[in-house]
Motif scaffolding. Structure first.
Motif, mmCIF file in Angstrom:
data_model
loop_
_atom_site.group_PDB
_atom_site.id
_atom_site.type_symbol
_atom_site.label_atom_id
_atom_site.label_comp_id
_atom_site.label_asym_id
_atom_site.label_seq_id
_atom_site.Cartn_x
_atom_site.Cartn_y
_atom_site.Cartn_z
ATOM 1 N N VAL A 1 0.838 -1.201 0.000
ATOM 2 C CA VAL A 1 0.000 0.000 0.000
ATOM 3 C C VAL A 1 0.872 1.250 0.000
ATOM 4 C CG1 VAL A 1 -1.662 1.346 1.348
ATOM 5 C CG2 VAL A 1 -1.964 -1.133 1.115
ATOM 6 N N ASP A 2 1.854 1.306 0.892
ATOM 7 C CA ASP A 2 2.723 2.481 0.990
ATOM 8 C C ASP A 2 3.461 2.741 -0.320
ATOM 9 O OD1 ASP A 2 1.941 2.776 3.643
ATOM 10 O OD2 ASP A 2 3.728 1.787 4.440
ATOM 11 N N TYR A 3 3.975 1.686 -0.929
ATOM 12 C CA TYR A 3 4.686 1.817 -2.207
ATOM 13 C C TYR A 3 3.766 2.429 -3.274
ATOM 14 C CZ TYR A 3 6.733 0.406 -6.665
ATOM 15 O OH TYR A 3 7.213 0.409 -7.957
ATOM 16 N N LEU A 4 2.541 1.913 -3.357
ATOM 17 C CA LEU A 4 1.630 2.394 -4.395
ATOM 18 C C LEU A 4 1.136 3.807 -4.123
ATOM 19 C CD1 LEU A 4 -0.246 -0.916 -5.162
ATOM 20 C CD2 LEU A 4 1.331 0.322 -6.668
ATOM 21 N N VAL A 5 0.877 4.147 -2.881
ATOM 22 C CA VAL A 5 0.465 5.519 -2.559
ATOM 23 C C VAL A 5 1.543 6.492 -3.007
ATOM 24 C CG1 VAL A 5 0.055 7.133 -0.653
ATOM 25 C CG2 VAL A 5 -1.128 4.928 -0.709
ATOM 26 N N ASN A 6 2.790 6.197 -2.700
ATOM 27 C CA ASN A 6 3.898 7.057 -3.100
ATOM 28 C C ASN A 6 3.963 7.198 -4.623
ATOM 29 O OD1 ASN A 6 6.330 8.615 -2.478
ATOM 30 N ND2 ASN A 6 7.416 6.908 -3.398
ATOM 31 N N LYS A 7 3.805 6.106 -5.338
ATOM 32 C CA LYS A 7 3.835 6.150 -6.808
ATOM 33 C C LYS A 7 2.672 6.978 -7.353
ATOM 34 C CE LYS A 7 7.216 3.713 -8.550
ATOM 35 N NZ LYS A 7 8.213 4.298 -9.433
ATOM 36 N N ILE A 8 1.476 6.725 -6.840
ATOM 37 C CA ILE A 8 0.281 7.399 -7.355
ATOM 38 C C ILE A 8 0.393 8.913 -7.201
ATOM 39 C CG2 ILE A 8 -2.198 7.754 -6.944
ATOM 40 C CD1 ILE A 8 -2.289 4.695 -6.217
ATOM 41 N N ILE A 9 0.825 9.383 -6.048
ATOM 42 C CA ILE A 9 0.813 10.828 -5.819
ATOM 43 C C ILE A 9 1.969 11.553 -6.497
ATOM 44 C CG2 ILE A 9 -0.495 10.607 -3.682
ATOM 45 C CD1 ILE A 9 2.083 11.141 -2.138
ATOM 46 N N HIS A 10 3.063 10.839 -6.797
ATOM 47 C CA HIS A 10 4.243 11.498 -7.370
ATOM 48 C C HIS A 10 4.494 11.180 -8.847
ATOM 49 C CE1 HIS A 10 5.357 13.236 -3.578
ATOM 50 N NE2 HIS A 10 5.344 12.051 -2.988
ATOM 51 N N ASP B 1 -21.029 1.008 -12.271
ATOM 52 C CA ASP B 1 -20.824 1.577 -13.596
ATOM 53 C C ASP B 1 -19.874 2.758 -13.422
ATOM 54 O OD1 ASP B 1 -22.646 -0.150 -14.859
ATOM 55 O OD2 ASP B 1 -24.333 1.163 -14.380
ATOM 56 N N VAL B 2 -18.724 2.693 -14.105
ATOM 57 C CA VAL B 2 -17.712 3.730 -14.009
ATOM 58 C C VAL B 2 -17.656 4.463 -15.338
ATOM 59 C CG1 VAL B 2 -15.277 4.229 -13.567
ATOM 60 C CG2 VAL B 2 -16.399 2.311 -12.386
ATOM 61 N N SER B 3 -17.771 5.792 -15.293
ATOM 62 C CA SER B 3 -17.703 6.619 -16.497
ATOM 63 C C SER B 3 -16.598 7.642 -16.318
ATOM 64 C CB SER B 3 -19.021 7.365 -16.720
ATOM 65 O OG SER B 3 -20.078 6.456 -16.891
ATOM 66 N N PHE B 4 -15.811 7.854 -17.388
ATOM 67 C CA PHE B 4 -14.769 8.863 -17.300
ATOM 68 C C PHE B 4 -14.264 9.215 -18.686
ATOM 69 C CE2 PHE B 4 -12.644 4.841 -17.149
ATOM 70 C CZ PHE B 4 -11.440 5.001 -17.815
ATOM 71 N N THR B 5 -13.571 10.356 -18.738
ATOM 72 C CA THR B 5 -12.893 10.782 -19.945
ATOM 73 C C THR B 5 -11.402 10.627 -19.690
ATOM 74 O OG1 THR B 5 -14.653 12.375 -20.373
ATOM 75 C CG2 THR B 5 -12.584 12.658 -21.586
ATOM 76 N N ASN B 6 -10.792 9.681 -20.389
ATOM 77 C CA ASN B 6 -9.355 9.414 -20.252
ATOM 78 C C ASN B 6 -8.637 10.392 -21.157
ATOM 79 O OD1 ASN B 6 -6.707 8.362 -20.531
ATOM 80 N ND2 ASN B 6 -7.414 6.285 -20.202
ATOM 81 N N THR B 7 -7.899 11.321 -20.566
ATOM 82 C CA THR B 7 -7.203 12.330 -21.363
ATOM 83 C C THR B 7 -5.842 11.825 -21.782
ATOM 84 O OG1 THR B 7 -6.421 13.399 -19.356
ATOM 85 C CG2 THR B 7 -8.409 14.280 -20.327
ATOM 86 N N GLY B 8 -5.512 12.047 -23.015
ATOM 87 C CA GLY B 8 -4.222 11.649 -23.590
ATOM 88 C C GLY B 8 -4.387 10.702 -24.764
ATOM 89 N N PRO B 9 -4.878 9.513 -24.584
ATOM 90 C CA PRO B 9 -5.165 8.814 -23.334
ATOM 91 C C PRO B 9 -3.872 8.413 -22.627
ATOM 92 C CG PRO B 9 -5.455 7.291 -25.156
ATOM 93 C CD PRO B 9 -5.119 8.633 -25.763
ATOM 94 N N VAL B 10 -3.943 8.440 -21.294
ATOM 95 C CA VAL B 10 -2.819 8.002 -20.476
ATOM 96 C C VAL B 10 -3.329 6.917 -19.540
ATOM 97 C CG1 VAL B 10 -1.161 8.655 -18.685
ATOM 98 C CG2 VAL B 10 -1.643 10.226 -20.579
ATOM 99 N N THR B 11 -2.730 5.735 -19.643
ATOM 100 C CA THR B 11 -3.054 4.604 -18.776
ATOM 101 C C THR B 11 -1.750 3.968 -18.336
ATOM 102 O OG1 THR B 11 -5.135 4.203 -19.956
ATOM 103 C CG2 THR B 11 -4.274 2.397 -18.608
ATOM 104 N N ILE B 12 -1.567 3.822 -17.024
ATOM 105 C CA ILE B 12 -0.339 3.294 -16.439
ATOM 106 C C ILE B 12 -0.692 2.117 -15.526
ATOM 107 C CG2 ILE B 12 1.637 3.811 -14.937
ATOM 108 C CD1 ILE B 12 1.724 5.499 -17.467
ATOM 109 N N THR B 13 0.083 1.042 -15.626
ATOM 110 C CA THR B 13 -0.090 -0.097 -14.722
ATOM 111 C C THR B 13 1.007 -0.059 -13.664
ATOM 112 O OG1 THR B 13 -0.979 -1.445 -16.526
ATOM 113 C CG2 THR B 13 -0.189 -2.617 -14.576
ATOM 114 N N LEU B 14 0.588 -0.117 -12.405
ATOM 115 C CA LEU B 14 1.526 -0.168 -11.279
ATOM 116 C C LEU B 14 1.342 -1.500 -10.559
ATOM 117 C CD1 LEU B 14 0.927 3.375 -9.727
ATOM 118 C CD2 LEU B 14 2.765 2.690 -11.290
ATOM 119 N N GLU B 15 2.447 -2.159 -10.236
ATOM 120 C CA GLU B 15 2.390 -3.396 -9.461
ATOM 121 C C GLU B 15 3.392 -3.312 -8.320
ATOM 122 O OE1 GLU B 15 1.919 -7.219 -11.354
ATOM 123 O OE2 GLU B 15 1.756 -6.225 -13.298
ATOM 124 N N SER B 16 2.904 -3.512 -7.117
ATOM 125 C CA SER B 16 3.787 -3.411 -5.958
ATOM 126 C C SER B 16 4.862 -4.504 -5.975
ATOM 127 C CB SER B 16 2.995 -3.452 -4.655
ATOM 128 O OG SER B 16 2.270 -4.661 -4.550
#
Length: 148
Positions: free
Chosen positions: A42-51, A130-145
């Protein structure tokens, strides 16, 4: 843990035709938990997500973080990220954590994002959403701890 981050200019989640979460600029985070995950993951991913620098600066270069832009996170629990499709045509979800463990780590991730000053909206754990969103870019990143 696995997190799929999708940069969004707006996003919402609906359960039973009721919108329960909505953000403007930020990330849609699809969050999966496996049975070996811990608070360290969790800590690893929180750090990655915010930075993670995937938002555009004044020169339209991906050089700015979620914290820098004051962005939010729409966090969605997603056990299907641990679906194994190598055999047959129906995924097996044996690598996904049991619901009690998954919910605790999912909530920990959301709380730690909030502790970092990030506005977090969520779906409903274990519910059909149901999840709706506009992906800008599009930018999609996969993170794995497991990659730390």
């Amino acid at each position: 843990m696995k997190v799929i981050l999708q940069r969004a200019k707006d996003a919402s989640v609906t359960v039973n035709e009721e919108t329960i979460g909505r953000i403007d600029e930020g990330f849609v985070a699809l969050v999966g938990v496996t049975h070996t995950d811990t608070e360290e993951d969790v800590d690893y991913l929180v750090n990655k997500i915010i930075h993670l620098r995937v938002f555009e600066d004044e020169n339209e270069k991906m050089n700015v973080s979620l914290k820098d832009v004051g962005g939010a996170v729409l966090s969605i629990s997603q056990f299907t990220l641990y679906g194994d499709c190598r055999k047959g045509r129906r995924p097996n979800f044996m690598q996904a954590a049991k619901p009690d463990m998954a919910k605790a780590l999912y909530e920990s991730l959301n709380n730690k994002l909030k502790d970092e000053g990030i506005h977090v909206e969520t779906g409903a754990f274990g519910e059909m959403m149901d999840v709706s969103f506009t992906n800008t870019g599009p930018v999609t990143i996969t993170l794995e701890s497991a990659d730390r």
